[in-house]
Design a protein around this motif. Structure first.
Motif, mmCIF file in Angstrom:
data_model
loop_
_atom_site.group_PDB
_atom_site.id
_atom_site.type_symbol
_atom_site.label_atom_id
_atom_site.label_comp_id
_atom_site.label_asym_id
_atom_site.label_seq_id
_atom_site.Cartn_x
_atom_site.Cartn_y
_atom_site.Cartn_z
ATOM 1 N N PHE A 86 5.928 -21.374 -12.617
ATOM 2 C CA PHE A 86 6.356 -19.990 -12.663
ATOM 3 C C PHE A 86 6.227 -19.372 -11.276
ATOM 4 O O PHE A 86 5.320 -19.709 -10.513
ATOM 5 N N MET A 87 7.145 -18.463 -10.972
ATOM 6 C CA MET A 87 7.071 -17.718 -9.713
ATOM 7 C C MET A 87 6.083 -16.575 -9.891
ATOM 8 O O MET A 87 5.787 -16.172 -11.014
ATOM 9 N N GLU A 88 5.580 -16.065 -8.768
ATOM 10 C CA GLU A 88 4.617 -14.961 -8.866
ATOM 11 C C GLU A 88 5.293 -13.728 -9.459
ATOM 12 O O GLU A 88 6.502 -13.529 -9.305
ATOM 13 N N PRO A 89 4.525 -12.911 -10.160
ATOM 14 C CA PRO A 89 5.092 -11.704 -10.767
ATOM 15 C C PRO A 89 5.655 -10.755 -9.711
ATOM 16 O O PRO A 89 5.131 -10.655 -8.597
ATOM 17 N N LYS A 90 6.709 -10.074 -10.086
ATOM 18 C CA LYS A 90 7.313 -9.053 -9.232
ATOM 19 C C LYS A 90 7.144 -7.711 -9.920
ATOM 20 O O LYS A 90 7.331 -7.594 -11.131
ATOM 21 N N LEU A 91 6.786 -6.712 -9.131
ATOM 22 C CA LEU A 91 6.632 -5.359 -9.646
ATOM 23 C C LEU A 91 7.753 -4.517 -9.066
ATOM 24 O O LEU A 91 7.924 -4.473 -7.844
ATOM 25 N N ILE A 92 8.516 -3.875 -9.948
ATOM 26 C CA ILE A 92 9.696 -3.140 -9.531
ATOM 27 C C ILE A 92 9.466 -1.662 -9.824
ATOM 28 O O ILE A 92 9.208 -1.283 -10.965
ATOM 29 N N SER A 93 9.553 -0.839 -8.776
ATOM 30 C CA SER A 93 9.329 0.590 -8.937
ATOM 31 C C SER A 93 10.256 1.354 -8.004
ATOM 32 O O SER A 93 10.416 0.985 -6.844
ATOM 33 N N SER A 94 10.861 2.424 -8.506
ATOM 34 C CA SER A 94 11.716 3.265 -7.664
ATOM 35 C C SER A 94 10.949 4.465 -7.118
ATOM 36 O O SER A 94 11.522 5.317 -6.470
ATOM 37 N N SER A 95 9.646 4.514 -7.378
ATOM 38 C CA SER A 95 8.842 5.677 -7.010
ATOM 39 C C SER A 95 8.363 5.659 -5.564
ATOM 40 O O SER A 95 7.875 6.659 -5.072
ATOM 41 N N GLY A 96 8.464 4.537 -4.887
ATOM 42 C CA GLY A 96 7.947 4.422 -3.531
ATOM 43 C C GLY A 96 6.612 3.697 -3.467
ATOM 44 O O GLY A 96 6.096 3.433 -2.386
ATOM 45 N N LEU A 97 6.031 3.374 -4.622
ATOM 46 C CA LEU A 97 4.810 2.562 -4.636
ATOM 47 C C LEU A 97 5.139 1.184 -4.061
ATOM 48 O O LEU A 97 6.205 0.640 -4.329
ATOM 49 N N THR A 98 4.229 0.645 -3.262
ATOM 50 C CA THR A 98 4.452 -0.695 -2.721
ATOM 51 C C THR A 98 3.373 -1.633 -3.262
ATOM 52 O O THR A 98 2.237 -1.227 -3.486
ATOM 53 N N PHE A 99 3.763 -2.889 -3.466
ATOM 54 C CA PHE A 99 2.888 -3.867 -4.097
ATOM 55 C C PHE A 99 2.801 -5.125 -3.254
ATOM 56 O O PHE A 99 3.792 -5.579 -2.700
ATOM 57 N N GLU A 100 1.601 -5.682 -3.204
ATOM 58 C CA GLU A 100 1.378 -6.991 -2.584
ATOM 59 C C GLU A 100 0.691 -7.854 -3.637
ATOM 60 O O GLU A 100 -0.379 -7.516 -4.135
ATOM 61 N N VAL A 101 1.333 -8.969 -3.983
ATOM 62 C CA VAL A 101 0.821 -9.861 -5.029
ATOM 63 C C VAL A 101 0.259 -11.109 -4.358
ATOM 64 O O VAL A 101 0.936 -11.757 -3.564
ATOM 65 N N THR A 102 -1.000 -11.447 -4.697
ATOM 66 C CA THR A 102 -1.662 -12.627 -4.147
ATOM 67 C C THR A 102 -2.139 -13.498 -5.295
ATOM 68 O O THR A 102 -2.816 -13.017 -6.201
#
Length: 137
Positions: free
Chosen positions: A63-79
């Motif tokens: 499986f690929m790492e989860p992606k978080l999708i937001s139009s609010s301007g929040l930024t995500f870093e997944v490790t």
């Protein structure tokens, strides 16, 4: 002999899912979080955990790492956790995001035929807490 291996595998993977308080799906995988509402101070970062819980049929799938999708301007870093390939630590930043409640979709994909059931998280962005200085320091 195959019957005993199948029973042992079911018990082992069922125990892992129960130990994390997450129910394993019947097929594919499912994304879980301990908390589905996360508070973030504006101009700061917060971390939280995500788990990919696999069905017994998907235990060898990639499986690929989860992606978080937001139009609010929040930024995500997944490790990805080095010790557990199904555990992810997510850092969310609310820099330049107005205070309020925002929803974010979490999804992931398989490199094969297994499906992943995503989830939705809610982020409560609160005003940045000012740190008082002592004697102008």
């Amino acid at each position: 002999m195959k019957k005993y291996i199948a029973i042992f595998s079911f018990i082992l993977f069922g125990t892992i899912a129960v130990a994390q308080d997450f129910e394993a799906p019947k097929k594919g995988a499912k994304i879980y979080a301990k908390e589905y509402t996360i508070s973030v101070d504006s101009d700061n970062e917060t971390t939280f955990d995500l788990w990919l819980v696999r069905s017994r049929f998907a235990r060898r799938a990639t499986f690929m790492e989860p992606k978080l999708i937001s139009s609010s301007g929040l930024t995500f870093e997944v490790t990805q956790d080095e010790n557990n390939k199904d555990h992810y630590v997510v850092t969310v930043s609310a820099k330049d995001v107005e205070t309020g409640q925002y929803s974010t979709t979490v999804s992931a994909r398989s490199t094969g035929t297994q499906k992943v059931v995503g989830t939705t998280l809610s982020f409560n962005v609160t005003p940045s807490k000012a740190v008082a200085s002592k004697d102008g320091e």
